[in-house]
Structure formats: structure tokens, C-alpha cells
Motif scaffolding. Sequence first.
Motif, PDB file in Angstrom:
ATOM      1  N   TYR A   1       0.840  -1.193   0.000  1.00  0.00           N
ATOM      2  CA  TYR A   1       0.000   0.000   0.000  1.00  0.00           C
ATOM      3  C   TYR A   1       0.876   1.245   0.000  1.00  0.00           C
ATOM      4  O   TYR A   1       2.009   1.227   0.476  1.00  0.00           O
ATOM      5  CB  TYR A   1      -0.924   0.023   1.222  1.00  0.00           C
ATOM      6  CG  TYR A   1      -1.769  -1.212   1.353  1.00  0.00           C
ATOM      7  CD1 TYR A   1      -3.003  -1.312   0.722  1.00  0.00           C
ATOM      8  CD2 TYR A   1      -1.315  -2.304   2.099  1.00  0.00           C
ATOM      9  CE1 TYR A   1      -3.768  -2.461   0.830  1.00  0.00           C
ATOM     10  CE2 TYR A   1      -2.066  -3.457   2.211  1.00  0.00           C
ATOM     11  CZ  TYR A   1      -3.298  -3.525   1.574  1.00  0.00           C
ATOM     12  OH  TYR A   1      -4.047  -4.674   1.669  1.00  0.00           O
TER      13      TYR A   1
ATOM     14  N   VAL B   1       0.084   0.726  -9.588  1.00  0.00           N
ATOM     15  CA  VAL B   1      -1.033   1.162  -8.752  1.00  0.00           C
ATOM     16  C   VAL B   1      -2.312   1.039  -9.558  1.00  0.00           C
ATOM     17  O   VAL B   1      -2.374   1.468 -10.723  1.00  0.00           O
ATOM     18  CB  VAL B   1      -0.822   2.623  -8.272  1.00  0.00           C
ATOM     19  CG1 VAL B   1      -1.927   3.038  -7.311  1.00  0.00           C
ATOM     20  CG2 VAL B   1       0.536   2.769  -7.606  1.00  0.00           C
TER      21      VAL B   1
ATOM     22  N   ALA C   1      -5.019   2.655  -9.326  1.00  0.00           N
ATOM     23  CA  ALA C   1      -5.629   3.938  -9.661  1.00  0.00           C
ATOM     24  C   ALA C   1      -4.923   4.643 -10.804  1.00  0.00           C
ATOM     25  O   ALA C   1      -5.444   5.633 -11.333  1.00  0.00           O
ATOM     26  CB  ALA C   1      -5.638   4.843  -8.439  1.00  0.00           C
TER      27      ALA C   1
ATOM     28  N   LEU D   1      -0.121   9.897  -6.383  1.00  0.00           N
ATOM     29  CA  LEU D   1      -0.244   8.841  -5.385  1.00  0.00           C
ATOM     30  C   LEU D   1      -0.883   9.388  -4.117  1.00  0.00           C
ATOM     31  O   LEU D   1      -0.597  10.510  -3.693  1.00  0.00           O
ATOM     32  CB  LEU D   1       1.130   8.252  -5.059  1.00  0.00           C
ATOM     33  CG  LEU D   1       1.817   7.476  -6.186  1.00  0.00           C
ATOM     34  CD1 LEU D   1       3.199   7.033  -5.755  1.00  0.00           C
ATOM     35  CD2 LEU D   1       0.965   6.274  -6.600  1.00  0.00           C
ATOM     36  N   ARG D   2      -1.739   8.596  -3.503  1.00  0.00           N
ATOM     37  CA  ARG D   2      -2.413   8.971  -2.271  1.00  0.00           C
ATOM     38  C   ARG D   2      -2.237   7.847  -1.250  1.00  0.00           C
ATOM     39  O   ARG D   2      -2.298   6.664  -1.604  1.00  0.00           O
ATOM     40  CB  ARG D   2      -3.910   9.202  -2.512  1.00  0.00           C
ATOM     41  CG  ARG D   2      -4.220  10.319  -3.496  1.00  0.00           C
ATOM     42  CD  ARG D   2      -3.877  11.678  -2.921  1.00  0.00           C
ATOM     43  NE  ARG D   2      -4.276  12.771  -3.799  1.00  0.00           N
ATOM     44  CZ  ARG D   2      -3.511  13.302  -4.741  1.00  0.00           C
ATOM     45  NH1 ARG D   2      -2.271  12.826  -4.943  1.00  0.00           N
ATOM     46  NH2 ARG D   2      -3.947  14.293  -5.493  1.00  0.00           N
TER      47      ARG D   2
ATOM     48  N   MET E   1      -3.609   3.738  -1.231  1.00  0.00           N
ATOM     49  CA  MET E   1      -3.795   3.087  -2.520  1.00  0.00           C
ATOM     50  C   MET E   1      -3.151   1.700  -2.523  1.00  0.00           C
ATOM     51  O   MET E   1      -2.090   1.490  -1.931  1.00  0.00           O
ATOM     52  CB  MET E   1      -3.190   3.925  -3.642  1.00  0.00           C
ATOM     53  CG  MET E   1      -3.964   5.175  -3.985  1.00  0.00           C
ATOM     54  SD  MET E   1      -3.201   6.066  -5.382  1.00  0.00           S
ATOM     55  CE  MET E   1      -4.431   7.327  -5.665  1.00  0.00           C
ATOM     56  N   SER E   2      -3.810   0.759  -3.202  1.00  0.00           N
ATOM     57  CA  SER E   2      -3.279  -0.595  -3.328  1.00  0.00           C
ATOM     58  C   SER E   2      -2.170  -0.637  -4.373  1.00  0.00           C
ATOM     59  O   SER E   2      -2.249   0.030  -5.413  1.00  0.00           O
ATOM     60  CB  SER E   2      -4.391  -1.571  -3.715  1.00  0.00           C
ATOM     61  OG  SER E   2      -5.401  -1.575  -2.729  1.00  0.00           O
TER      62      SER E   2
END
Length: 383
Positions: A46, A275, A277, A333-334, A337-338
Motif C-alpha cells: 500500500y 497502482v 488507480a 499517489l495517495r 492506494m493498493s
Amino acid sequence: MSATQLSRLKITLPALAIGLAGILMVLWAWQLPPFRTDVQSTNNAYVKGQVTLLSPQVSGYVTEVAVQDYVRVRKGELIARIDDRIYREQLAQARAALQQQQAALASFDQNRAARQASLDLARAQLKSAEAVLEKAEHDQERTGSLVSRGVSSAAIGDQVHVALMQAEAGVAQARANVDLAAQNLALVDAGKPSLEAGVKSAEAAVALAEINLGNTRIVAPVDGRLGEVGVRLGQYVTAGTQLTSVTPATVWVIANFKEAQLAHMRAGLPATFTVDALDNTPLRGHVVRIAPAAGSEFSVLKPDNATGNFTKVAQRIPVRIELEAGQDLAERLRPGMSVVVAVDTGAPVVSAIAEADRAPSDAGREITAVDIDHRARDEARGG
């Protein structure tokens, strides 16, 4: 070959092929020979970041909310303001008390000068009394010889004796006055530390009042992006009330590898990750640190394996991966996030990162990804 044998062979060959394919698939899935690879991957990973929760240190009604959800803020930028009227009055009161203590300390010098003058006067009076006593003693010697020879009358002798006794009493009184003046001066000097302590206490009260007044302004502690702003205009808040959160732009990846994957894992190895996202676009990074214990050791409820019904479960060890500089997608990126991470354990190690993992920096601060990139460039130039 008979027809029966040929038929059995047609049935056996597909079965063998299916069994062999199944075995190969199992070997590939578990990365066993001949499919063993130096690349260790996991989807138990993560994006992480430092999310700072903002709370006030003082109580009061919120008079201003200067931000909205998810906006960017700079360090020191106003988030919310608490009614500061009470704290302004407390500061004025503390400053008045400080002035009072300073005035008391300033009057000490004048009081001490007066006490010193009294002591000097008493000492002068003692010298005068001692001079009178000395004269009376000489008069006593001269008059005594005259009275003994009959030249002077006894009355004159008595007068001289009385004068001597008065002079002795005057000296005793002057000495007592000197002792009293000295004690008064010492008493004044003994009060100076108390006055100085009173001034320092008043100064501390002013500083505390200024801090409380400053804490009515809740500001961003770092550059970053706000979370949901939960504070509302007119809301009464107390110390510890959660107002919002700030998330800095600096992020990293925590990948939880199985213990069997850590045989050749070490700081400095290159890593790639995708990622969900970001349309699974590959990003680059480096392993910077490996956790000192499995994740189960940090859980609230520790597992107790000393039981009769034991089943071995592969433990996972967190590995910290920091991003390489110069990647535009890194800004998107946050935390949370997976991520799917792959680390090439057979690749060359970046020595600057490995060195940073072994020893702390000279300044006692944490080595950042920027420092690592700079060290890597310096080594490349030197090589």
C-alpha cells in the motif's frame, strides 16, 4: 501394437500431459525450480504517507473557518480561528502582573540604598561614641590621680566617672545600632531572589498567555493537502477536538513480503510497482529499510503458537520502498492506494541506500529519497 494397446496409449498420453501441465503450473505459481526467479513480488502492499490530524490546544467558539475540503495549504496558513477575547484579556492581566513585579524589583535598589545609608550612619555614630569613650577614659585617669593627691574634689571625680559610664553605654548603644542596621540590610538583600523569582514567574505567565493567544489560530504545520474539514463556524471546540487533517506530498510504499521471500532482500535493491488507480503504469523505487519484526509482533493481540493445534502460517515482514525522483505520476499517489510490488533481488545494490540503512545520518535526521538520489549521483560521477 494391438488396437487395445493403441487405445490405452491414446488415453494415457493426454492424461500424462494434463498431469505434467498441472505440476508445471504449481511449480510456476510457487516459484519453484525450474521457474525460480530473483524477482520477488507481492500484492500485499500500500501507499503510505504522514497524515497529521489537527486539533486545538485551547477551548472556545470557532469564529472563522478559512479552508475547504481537500485544498492545498502551505505551512503556517490559517485553517480556523477560535474566539480570542478571553485570551487577550488574560495576556493583558499577565503583562500587568509583570509590570508590578518589575516595579517591586526596581524599588529594591532604592530600599537597599536607604538601608546602606542607615548602616553607614550607625557606624559613624559608633566611631563618635568610641571617641567620647576614649576622652572619658583619659579624663578618668587624670582626675583619679588629682583626687588621690587632694588637688581635685571627690565631686569632680564622681562627675568624671559618671561621664565614663555614659560614654561606655553610648558605645554599646552605637554597636547595637550598627548590628540592627546590618541585619536590616541583610534582610533586604535576602528578599532580592524572591523579587527576581517573582519577575521570572510573571514573565513565564506572559509567555504562556501569548502561547494560548497564538493557539487560537490553528494553522497548517506542513505543506500538504487537507482532508475533510469537520469544524464549523460557531462550533465550540476543546483541546483534542479533531478539526481536519493534513497530508504532505511525500509518500512511500510499504510492501509486506512473506518471510520466504526475504532471503536476498536488502536495502538498496531496485523495485517496480504498479497502482490500480494509475492504470497499472509502472513506477520505480528502491528498498530503503526492512522492518525489524513481522507484522504479527506489532499487533495488539499477540498470536500464541504454543498450542496443540498448530498450523504454520507464513509471516509477512514490512519492507519500505521509496520512490525515485522525476516521476510525474508520483504526484498522483495517495496514502492507502493498493500497490503490486516487484523487487529484483539479483540486481546491483545502490550503496548509498545500503549505507543509510546501516547507520544514521550525521545530523541525526532521517535519510530521504532526495538524499539517496544525490548520493547515487555523486558516486556515479566519482566512478
